[in-house]
Design an enzyme around this catalytic site. Structure first.
Site, PDB file in Angstrom:
ATOM      1  N   LEU A  68     -60.122  11.567  33.164  1.00  0.00           N
ATOM      2  CA  LEU A  68     -60.185  11.465  31.711  1.00  0.00           C
ATOM      3  C   LEU A  68     -59.765  12.766  31.050  1.00  0.00           C
ATOM      4  CD1 LEU A  68     -63.596   9.645  31.284  1.00  0.00           C
ATOM      5  CD2 LEU A  68     -61.371   8.716  30.707  1.00  0.00           C
ATOM      6  N   GLY A  69     -59.958  13.851  31.756  1.00  0.00           N
ATOM      7  CA  GLY A  69     -59.599  15.121  31.142  1.00  0.00           C
ATOM      8  C   GLY A  69     -60.196  16.275  31.901  1.00  0.00           C
TER       9      GLY A  69
ATOM     10  N   GLY B 228     -62.511  19.548  31.278  1.00  0.00           N
ATOM     11  CA  GLY B 228     -63.363  20.257  30.331  1.00  0.00           C
ATOM     12  C   GLY B 228     -63.558  21.680  30.774  1.00  0.00           C
ATOM     13  N   GLY B 229     -64.399  22.357  30.063  1.00  0.00           N
ATOM     14  CA  GLY B 229     -64.619  23.759  30.362  1.00  0.00           C
ATOM     15  C   GLY B 229     -65.241  23.989  31.722  1.00  0.00           C
ATOM     16  N   PHE B 230     -65.958  23.019  32.211  1.00  0.00           N
ATOM     17  CA  PHE B 230     -66.711  23.247  33.443  1.00  0.00           C
ATOM     18  C   PHE B 230     -66.184  22.419  34.601  1.00  0.00           C
ATOM     19  CE2 PHE B 230     -69.460  24.271  29.910  1.00  0.00           C
ATOM     20  CZ  PHE B 230     -69.916  25.527  30.275  1.00  0.00           C
ATOM     21  N   GLY B 231     -65.073  21.746  34.403  1.00  0.00           N
ATOM     22  CA  GLY B 231     -64.512  20.973  35.494  1.00  0.00           C
ATOM     23  C   GLY B 231     -63.862  19.695  34.977  1.00  0.00           C
TER      24      GLY B 231
ATOM     25  N   VAL C  15     -63.141  15.628  34.461  1.00  0.00           N
ATOM     26  CA  VAL C  15     -63.974  14.463  34.197  1.00  0.00           C
ATOM     27  C   VAL C  15     -63.228  13.202  34.618  1.00  0.00           C
ATOM     28  CG1 VAL C  15     -65.286  13.224  32.454  1.00  0.00           C
ATOM     29  CG2 VAL C  15     -64.919  15.675  32.214  1.00  0.00           C
TER      30      VAL C  15
ATOM     31  N   LYS D  15     -68.494  14.198  35.945  1.00  0.00           N
ATOM     32  CA  LYS D  15     -67.985  15.553  35.714  1.00  0.00           C
ATOM     33  C   LYS D  15     -68.081  16.325  37.024  1.00  0.00           C
ATOM     34  CE  LYS D  15     -67.683  17.954  32.101  1.00  0.00           C
ATOM     35  NZ  LYS D  15     -67.729  18.694  30.879  1.00  0.00           N
TER      36      LYS D  15
ATOM     37  N   ASP E 102     -71.485  25.106  22.906  1.00  0.00           N
ATOM     38  CA  ASP E 102     -70.067  24.739  22.918  1.00  0.00           C
ATOM     39  C   ASP E 102     -69.861  23.414  22.201  1.00  0.00           C
ATOM     40  OD1 ASP E 102     -67.404  25.045  23.372  1.00  0.00           O
ATOM     41  OD2 ASP E 102     -67.453  24.452  25.478  1.00  0.00           O
TER      42      ASP E 102
END
Ligand SMILES: *[C@@H]1O[C@H](CO)[C@@H](O)[C@H](O)[C@H]1NC(C)=O
Ligand SMILES: *[C@@H]1O[C@H](CO)[C@@H](O)[C@H](O)[C@H]1NC(C)=O
Ligand SMILES: *[C@@H]1O[C@H](CO)[C@@H](O)[C@H](O)[C@H]1NC(C)=O
Ligand SMILES: *[C@@H]1O[C@H](CO)[C@@H](O)[C@H](O)[C@H]1NC(C)=O
Ligand SMILES: *[C@@H]1O[C@H](CO)[C@@H](O)[C@H](O)[C@H]1NC(C)=O
Ligand SMILES: *[C@@H]1O[C@H](CO)[C@@H](O)[C@H](O)[C@H]1NC(C)=O
Ligand SMILES: *[C@@H]1O[C@H](CO)[C@@H](O)[C@H](O)[C@H]1NC(C)=O
Ligand SMILES: *[C@@H]1O[C@H](CO)[C@@H](O)[C@H](O)[C@H]1NC(C)=O
Ligand SMILES: *[C@@H]1O[C@H](CO)[C@@H](O)[C@H](O)[C@H]1NC(C)=O
Ligand SMILES: *[C@@H]1O[C@H](CO)[C@@H](O)[C@H](O)[C@H]1NC(C)=O
Ligand SMILES: *[C@@H]1O[C@H](CO)[C@@H](O)[C@H](O)[C@H]1NC(C)=O
Length: 846
Positions: A539-540, A542-545, A547, A561, A658
């Site tokens: 899906l995308g 993100g800042g932490f990994g 998804v 995630k 965030d």
């Protein structure tokens, strides 16, 4: 004689039934009519409806509800403790002017039961404020009622009602909860006015005080600063020898608002929001630990922003250190030095909720100085304060016993002067808000010198303590690791083939005794669900990994995630954090189902949100036309509520750090759900509450103090929220804003606001669906949230309140904070400029 009248009456009733059945659709029932279970009275403006209803317990009741609000909300129940067994009930006005409810066998089961003088032509009206009144048909005086339901409330306080006592008859009007959600009978919780000393409202559960509103300060109840902002100046308390009533005219100023007490001992204020067609819970108590009555015990003071929340007033020591360490503060604090009566001094505390005032001395005409002198002369006096805050403070209150249920506020609250032995007052250096009273001034210089010496000692002690704490923490981790190792063997054996969770209860936190099972997913389950983390399912990032979208064998859609492995945190701590975050549940937060830990992999499993993230719709010209104004407004309100929950209502007081459009997901019904909350907590376990070495966040949403100094607080989230509000209104990103000469969206909005052209900010794609007043209010709130100075920004409860108060005027915003990362070093800011929405993690090398 008697029987003949009753049979005559019966004929009357049969006739009246015949003639009037079905005709009673108005607001009035006359003495010749009766009300059956298929009829209702409707108030003139069709606001309220009165009639029979049943609950899931298949009992029948007579009550009042809002007519046009879905999901019947019952604001009053007549026969709450004497239900009808079936729907065959009849309400009549008996001769003599009593309302009587008969059951199928014509037994009276409930009556209005007032003592009456002669009534000739009684009629029953349902009014638009929800009051059911019995009056003489000819009576023109609109407050001259024979009987009214407002004098006999159930669990709801409505605008126009009063709360308190008729001191002549000893009759009290109080609000009592239902037994349970679908049982209106008298429950265990109630709230009522205590007019002794200085009036306040107590919420009770059985014989226990649960919550105190704080004493009446002349304008509002001092313990609920949030409510006092809307209630200001309109609420009233009248106490004289005949009556003692609270009139919540300000608190409940819009007609569709109500204050209820629910069966789980919670007081809640709701207001109906027409644009979202939903009830908005504006306030509830107890919500914070400090709301619980007397949390910190005698001479303790509760501060929701501190950790732990309790501390002793300067000059007092913890009474029971062991219980205190276990976070049981109920024993409170004891004096360091006994009082010496006339040699004592007073400690001046500011912004305090006054302690409980049930049996204090009050004199409304004394000045503060007279108050101090009187207190000083009376050796049993422990503290004094102004009674009211009006006119800069008037009247005198004196306590002669221990001080219970004090709270520390940052802005609201009153000044209080607490009696201490003179030697203890000198130690003011220890306390940040403490200040010597008027009589302690000469001590200041001596105190300074002592203070400097003490500071040095403290510094040395601090270093020692720091080392000790590190050591202890290390030992704790070791201990936990050991217990984890022992248990994980067992964990591997319980392999569940078809169930989606394998429940692990391997480790219970010391502080957290309740043993909530943390759903642990197995790696192969997640791998199967996401088609081996295929690119098609991604899906995308993100800042932490990354998804991924997935579907479990039972059809449940999930979002996974996959955390980047550099989190550097032990499995136990990780699991522990996930467990605590999984407990946070709110309709505006993404549900965390559980986690998966295997080898190097750490994953978080969330509910899947059909409409993806807000930014994917908001900033896409083709899709953003789907977002009309009511939807945008409801998204704004939803995010505010989610954030309010994180900051204030959840047990952990989570700061998101965030918040941005891509971290707000939208479900099928376009309800906003905040995601990634608590991630910062997972990653950065060792943070202090005030500053951090790591800055996690996104340019454009970061508050100045956070971006520049690493200082974060709930107010940093408020800033991000403000940015988000302006983005939702304008459909434009704060970062990468290219229009006119303005620095960014905030600067743009600020300029338009000052030029009186705020409406130019709106996105043309919803240009025909907005309410101007709502848009202006949102822009105003958005700008208030992004103000440069931390202390100017509101806290989330006020934000929610402001978003929903149609009537009250909002404060004018001051200059917003611009975040362009000037102080961050050129390399950082340039990399951030090229990509519009990078999440940055800066390790400050300090
Ligand atoms: C109310 O119920 C009675 C009997 O149950 C019935 O005769 C009457 O028609 C009903 N009236 C309406 C308005 O439905
Ligand atoms: C009330 O009773 C009717 C039938 O008499 C039933 O269909 C309905 O579900 C009941 N309502 C509730 C809330 O239980
Ligand atoms: C109500 O009363 C009527 C007539 O007295 C009866 O026929 C009907 O069954 C009753 N309804 C219930 C729910 O008992
Ligand atoms: C009506 O009330 C009387 C007295 O409370 C009770 O004995 C009787 O059973 C009730 N009848 C019905 C049908 O509920
Ligand atoms: C009605 O009032 C009388 C006295 O005024 C009291 O004794 C009685 O219990 C009351 N009945 C109900 C049902 O409240
Ligand atoms: C509330 O209801 C009262 C009485 O029906 C009406 O006079 C008043 O205008 C209403 N107030 C608001 C704010 O709607
Ligand atoms: C109406 O009745 C109330 C209560 O009895 C009384 O205080 C008030 O003066 C009356 N108003 C008028 C206009 O008569
Ligand atoms: C009572 O209030 C609490 C807290 O707001 C809520 O969680 C609960 O569902 C409510 N209970 C009922 C019966 O409404
Ligand atoms: C807190 O401490 C008091 C007294 O020390 C004790 O009576 C009480 O049971 C404790 N409460 C809890 C929840 O442990
Ligand atoms: C405190 O003062 C009140 C009223 O002035 C008095 O009734 C009470 O007995 C006093 N209590 C103590 C402990 O002195
Ligand atoms: C309150 O204080 C004033 C001024 O000191 C004094 O005149 C008055 O008698 C006091 N009233 C009471 C009830 O003590």
């Amino acid at each position: 004689m008697k029987s003949s009248t009753s049979s005559k009456l019966q004929i009357y009733f049969i006739l009246s039934l015949y003639f009037f059945n079905g005709v009673i659709s108005s607001d009035t029932l006359t003495a010749s009519q009766s009300l059956g279970s298929n009829q209702t009275l409707i108030s003139p403006q069709k606001v309220f409806e009165f009639g029979f209803f049943n609950t899931t317990t298949s009992k029948w009741y007579l009550g009042i509800w809002y007519k046009d609000v879905p999901d019947k909300i019952f604001v009053w129940v007549a026969n709450r403790d004497t239900p009808l067994e079936n729907s065959n009930g009849t309400l009549k006005i008996q001769d003599g002017g009593k309302l009587v409810l008969f059951n199928q066998t014509d037994n009276p089961i409930w009556s209005s039961n007032q003592t009456i003088s002669s009534v000739t032509d009684p009629v029953l009206h349902l009014l638009d404020d929800g009051n059911l009144v019995l009056k003489e048909a000819q009576e023109k005086n609109n407050s001259n009622y024979i009987w009214q339901s407002f004098d006999h409330p159930t669990d709801t306080l409505l605008p126009g009602m009063k709360l308190g006592w008729n001191l002549d008859t000893g009759v009290e009007i109080r609000i009592t909860s239902w037994k349970s959600q679908d049982d209106p009978s008298t429950g265990d919780s109630h709230f009522s006015l205590d007019y002794h000393g200085v009036p306040d409202i107590y919420l009770w559960n059985k014989q226990q005080r649960v919550f105190r509103s704080g004493s009446w300060n002349g304008q509002s109840f001092g313990g609920v600063p949030i409510l006092s902002t809307i209630a200001a100046l309109n609420d009233k308390i009248v106490v004289d020898e005949h009556e003692a009533y609270y009139y919540p005219a300000g608190l409940l100023q819009s007609n569709l608002s109500r204050l209820v007490v629910n069966s789980t001992s919670s007081m809640e204020r709701y207001a109906w929001i027409e644009s979202t067609k939903d009830w908005n819970k504006v306030w509830s108590a107890p919500a914070l630990q400090c709301d619980n009555y007397g949390t910190c015990g005698p001479f303790g003071i509760c501060d929701s922003n501190a950790f732990p929340v309790c501390k002793c007033v300067t000059g007092f020591d913890i009474k029971n250190q062991r219980q205190w360490d276990l976070r049981n503060f109920s024993d409170g604090c004891v004096r360091k030095t006994e009082l010496e009566c006339d040699k004592d001094k007073f400690l001046h505390l500011k912004n305090v909720q006054l302690p409980e005032t049930r049996s204090v001395f009050v004199n409304k005409s004394m000045t503060l100085l007279e108050c101090e002198n009187k207190c000083l002369k009376d050796c049993s006096c422990t503290a004094y304060a102004n009674e009211e805050i009006t006119n800069g403070g008037t009247g005198c209150v004196m306590w002669n016993y221990s001080l219970v249920d004090m709270r520390q506020f940052t802005e609201a609250g009153q000044d209080i002067f607490i009696r201490l032995a003179a030697s203890d007052v000198g130690n003011f250096f220890f306390s940040d808000e403490a200040d010597t009273g008027s009589s302690g001034g000469s001590k200041k210089n001596a105190g300074m010198i002592a203070g400097i010496t003490i500071t040095i000692v403290i510094l040395i002690l601090g270093v020692i303590l720091f080392i000790l704490r590190k050591k202890r923490r290390w030992q704790r981790i070791q201990k936990v690791n050991n217990s984890q190792r022992g248990n994980s063997d067992r964990g591997q054996k319980t392999r569940l083939s078809d169930s989606k969770f394998s429940n692990s209860r391997e480790y219970s936190d010391e502080r957290n005794m309740d043993d909530l099972d943390l759903p642990l997913f197995e790696f192969h389950v997640i791998s199967d669900a996401t088609n081996s983390f295929s690119l098609a399912n991604k899906l995308g990032e993100g800042g932490f990994g990354a998804v991924y979208r997935g579907r479990l064998v039972d059809g449940q859609d999930i979002a996974v995630k996959r955390l980047s492995t550099s989190s550097g945190q032990g499995n136990v701590e990780f699991k522990n954090e996930v467990r605590s975050i999984a407990k946070l549940q709110h309709r505006n937060l993404v549900r965390l189902f559980g986690c998966c830990i295997e080898k190097e992999e750490k994953m978080l499993i969330y509910e899947y949100c059909e409409n993806n993230s807000l930014d994917s719709i908001l900033f896409d010209k083709a899709k953003s036309c789907k977002l009309d104004w009511p939807m945008r407004f409801s998204i704004i309100c939803g995010i505010a509520k989610g954030l309010l929950y994180l900051h204030h209502d959840s047990r952990f007081r989570i700061i998101h750090r965030d918040l941005k459009a891509s971290n707000v997901l939208l479900d099928k019904e376009m309800n906003p759900k905040i995601s990634d909350f608590g991630i910062a907590r997972i990653f950065d376990n060792d943070q202090t509450h005030s500053s951090t070495m790591r800055i996690v966040g996104t340019y454009g949403y970061m508050s100045p103090e956070y971006a520049m100094g690493g200082y974060f607080s709930a107010k940093s989230d408020v800033f991000s929220f403000g940015v988000l509000v302006l983005e939702i209104i304008s459909g434009m990103k704060n970062r990468g804003f290219h229009q006119s000469d303005d620095l960014n969206l905030l600067g743009h909005a600020w300029r338009l606001w000052n030029e009186g052209k705020a409406m130019e900010l709106i996105d043309s794609s919803y240009a025909d669906s907005y309410s101007e007043a709502e848009v202006i209010r949102c822009i105003n709130v958005g700008l208030i949230c992004v103000q440069e100075k931390i202390e100017d920004r509101p806290i989330m409860p006020s934000v929610v309140m402001m978003l929903n108060s149609e009537t009250s005027s909002l404060p004018q915003p001051k200059h917003p904070g611009f975040v362009l990362g000037r102080n961050l070093g050129e390399s950082d800011s340039s990399s951030a400029v090229t990509i519009n929405e990078v999440t940055v993690t800066i390790i400050n090398g300090r």
